[in-house]
Scaffold this active site. Structure first.
Site, PDB file in Angstrom:
ATOM      1  N   ASP A 162       0.805  -1.231   0.000  1.00 52.82           N
ATOM      2  CA  ASP A 162       0.000   0.000   0.000  1.00 52.82           C
ATOM      3  C   ASP A 162       0.836   1.276   0.000  1.00 52.82           C
ATOM      4  OD1 ASP A 162      -2.200  -1.645   0.091  1.00 52.82           O
ATOM      5  OD2 ASP A 162      -2.394  -1.511   2.262  1.00 52.82           O
ATOM      6  N   GLY A 170       1.594   2.984  -2.602  1.00 53.47           N
ATOM      7  CA  GLY A 170       1.158   3.901  -3.665  1.00 53.47           C
ATOM      8  C   GLY A 170       1.656   3.455  -5.039  1.00 53.47           C
ATOM      9  N   ALA A 227      -3.946  -7.689  -3.486  1.00 52.83           N
ATOM     10  CA  ALA A 227      -3.505  -6.346  -3.869  1.00 52.83           C
ATOM     11  C   ALA A 227      -4.718  -5.441  -4.059  1.00 52.83           C
ATOM     12  CB  ALA A 227      -2.711  -6.420  -5.171  1.00 52.83           C
ATOM     13  N   HIS A 256      -4.828  -1.609  -5.692  1.00 50.60           N
ATOM     14  CA  HIS A 256      -4.037  -0.491  -6.226  1.00 50.60           C
ATOM     15  C   HIS A 256      -4.973   0.640  -6.631  1.00 50.60           C
ATOM     16  CE1 HIS A 256      -0.564  -3.508  -7.222  1.00 50.60           C
ATOM     17  NE2 HIS A 256      -0.858  -3.443  -5.945  1.00 50.60           N
ATOM     18  N   THR A 315      -8.192  -3.095  -0.003  1.00 46.89           N
ATOM     19  CA  THR A 315      -8.827  -4.379  -0.293  1.00 46.89           C
ATOM     20  C   THR A 315      -9.822  -4.756   0.793  1.00 46.89           C
ATOM     21  OG1 THR A 315      -6.917  -5.105  -1.546  1.00 46.89           O
ATOM     22  CG2 THR A 315      -8.333  -6.846  -0.707  1.00 46.89           C
ATOM     23  N   ASP A 364       2.896  14.802   1.685  1.00 50.32           N
ATOM     24  CA  ASP A 364       1.885  15.774   2.140  1.00 50.32           C
ATOM     25  C   ASP A 364       1.281  15.406   3.491  1.00 50.32           C
ATOM     26  OD1 ASP A 364       0.939  13.683   0.208  1.00 50.32           O
ATOM     27  OD2 ASP A 364      -1.034  14.321   0.929  1.00 50.32           O
TER      28      ASP A 364
END
Ligand code: GDP
Ligand code: IMO
Ligand code: MG
Length: 429
Positions: free
Chosen positions: A21, A23, A47, A49, A305, A338
């Site tokens: 996870d 990105g 997974a 995504h 997920t 961020d």
């Protein structure tokens, strides 16, 4: 202007360098524009995504490679994957609802293995039997499907093309599992009927993808490899047994696609600017406190997920350096920078000590890992919102210093910096 593929090579690989996870989906979606083929090699529908488009619409892919949103790009599901065809069908339905034409653009390896609904049920039974030691799997049947593969009792995707022989194989497989788990209840006839309907539609997608990739590469086409899960979840190199059941690091990309190591160009490790983990298992820099809460809330840290809250903690340079070494990373995409905005002081784990001795890599034994003393360095944070930053120079000085520190500690350049969820919120250096 030079093309990105001149710099990143004919085969560019994107790998999860932490506990998943990180990105990956976002960078795959961004780079897919530059590549002809996007291929998955490992994992299954464990997974998740995520891709956010500039209009804030959101897609989450579990099996279909994340390049599918780009017109004309070919998406390959490699031999190392375990495929639950019903989930695949659901993903195709979502694409259709969104008017994304996938016809002739998806290929599935005839050597990939099946995940049947009963594998998912067995995943649940195994977790229940483990009680407090459960792995915290995604319950997508991954462990049982790979168990079948390694035990040489698995059913491969190509077998579905001869449906009578396939039916026999599936029933035998189910009966074998039933001897191990007598409480397993399943209507295999109903599942086979569903699969027969799907087979009619997807039979032309099933090919020898290793041959296809080889021929395409020989013809000069370019391939973007989409890693799944994360290096610390790798069955060999991860925090065993709190791992997935495949090689989520670079080795799996090769064996799971049939592409040889000499073809590899850029290998991009995706790392969050902090760490997260879903499921159980060791997590030395975990912050079960206000810091963890900040990261979870600001980072929206809930599994793509399963929807489970992700555990959160400080960036761990020991684990990340291990991951960089194992995968021979040539660059890093530091994501979610961020999310750190608003924290007064930032910490990075820089040293593990066990019984007074410095460790270069995380120890294999979980008992030792639990005893490890973690040493942190501290850096001043920043309050500015990063979400509109377009170039490295737009970042506050302290954020620039944080990125430089990660590069210095890992000795790998950070070539991409994520500053928001959307496709357009990525700084390229
Ligand atoms: P993957 O499995 O590695 O593809 O990652 P996931 O999609 O499971 O989780 C990553 C989450 O972080 C997703 O919700 C992404 O939309 C989000 N994300 C990715 N990059 C950034 C970033 O730079 N900033 C923020 N705020 N979110 C990001
Ligand atoms: P992406 O590709 C995060 C974790 C599960 C669990 C362990 C075993 O989205 O990064 P499994 O279902 O594979 O048997 O679960 O591995 N896990 C992931 N965590 N992201 C993933 O994939 C994961 N795939 C598996 O949470 O701890
Ligand atoms: Mg994910």
């Amino acid at each position: 202007m030079t093309k990105l593929t001149d710099q990143f090579g004919q085969v560019c690989t994107i790998l999860g360098a932490q506990w998943g996870d990180e990105g990956k989906g976002k960078l795959v979606d961004i780079l897919a524009r530059e590549y002809d083929i996007v291929a998955r090699a490992t994992g299954g529908a464990n997974a998740g995504h995520t891709i956010y488009l500039p209009d804030n619409s959101k897609f989450i892919f579990h099996l279909v490679p994340s390049g599918i949103l780009h017109e004309g790009k070919i998406c390959v599901m490699g031999n190392g994957m375990v495929v639950h065809l019903q989930t695949f069908q659901e993903e195709l339905d979502v694409l259709k609802e969104n008017n994304i034409d996938y016809h002739g653009r998806i290929m599935i390896s005839n050597k990939a293995h099946f995940v049947f609904d009963y594998h998912k049920k067995i995943d649940g039974i195994q977790e229940e039997r483990k009680g407090k030691n459960k792995v915290g799997t995604t319950l997508r049947g991954i462990g049982p499907a790979y168990t079948d593969k390694i035990r040489r009792t698995g059913v491969r995707v190509g077998e579905i093309l001869d449906f009578d022989a396939f039916t026999k194989r599936v029933k035998e497989n189910f009966e074998m599992w039933k001897t191990l788990y007598p409480e397993l209840e399943h209507d295999t006839d109903a599942e086979l009927a569903t699969l027969k309907e799907i087979q009619k539609k997807i039979a032309p997608y099933i090919i020898d993808t290793a041959l296809y990739l080889h021929e395409q590469l020989e013809a000069g086409k370019t391939v973007l490899m989409e890693g799944a899960n994360g290096t610390l979840l790798d069955i060999d190199h991860g925090t065993y047994p709190y791992v997935t059941s495949s090689n989520a690091s670079i080795g799996g990309v090769l064996s799971g696609s049939g592409i040889g190591p000499k073809r590899l160009g850029e290998i991009v490790g995706i790392m969050k600017a902090y760490m997260t983990r879903v499921g159980a298992g060791p997590f030395p820099t975990e912050q079960d406190n206000e810091i963890g809460k900040h990261l979870q809330e600001k980072g929206g840290e809930f599994g793509s997920t399963t929807g489970r809250p992700r555990r959160c903690g400080w960036f761990d340079a020991v684990v990340s350096k291990y991951s960089a070494d194992l995968n021979t990373l040539t660059s890093i995409n530091l994501t979610k920078l961020d999310v750190l905005s608003g924290l007064e002081t930032l910490k990075i784990a820089v040293k593990y000590t066990l019984d007074g001795k410095k460790l270069k890599y995380p120890p294999a034994s979980l008992e030792d890992l639990a005893k490890v003393e973690v040493e942190y360095l501290e850096m001043p944070g920043w309050n500015e919102d990063l979400s509109d930053a377009k170039t490295p120079g737009d970042l506050p000085k302290n954020a620039q210093n944080y990125v430089k520190k990660v590069e210095e500690l890992l000795d790998v350049p950070v070539k991409f910096i994520g500053v928001g969820m959307r496709r357009d919120q990525m700084i390229m250096r």
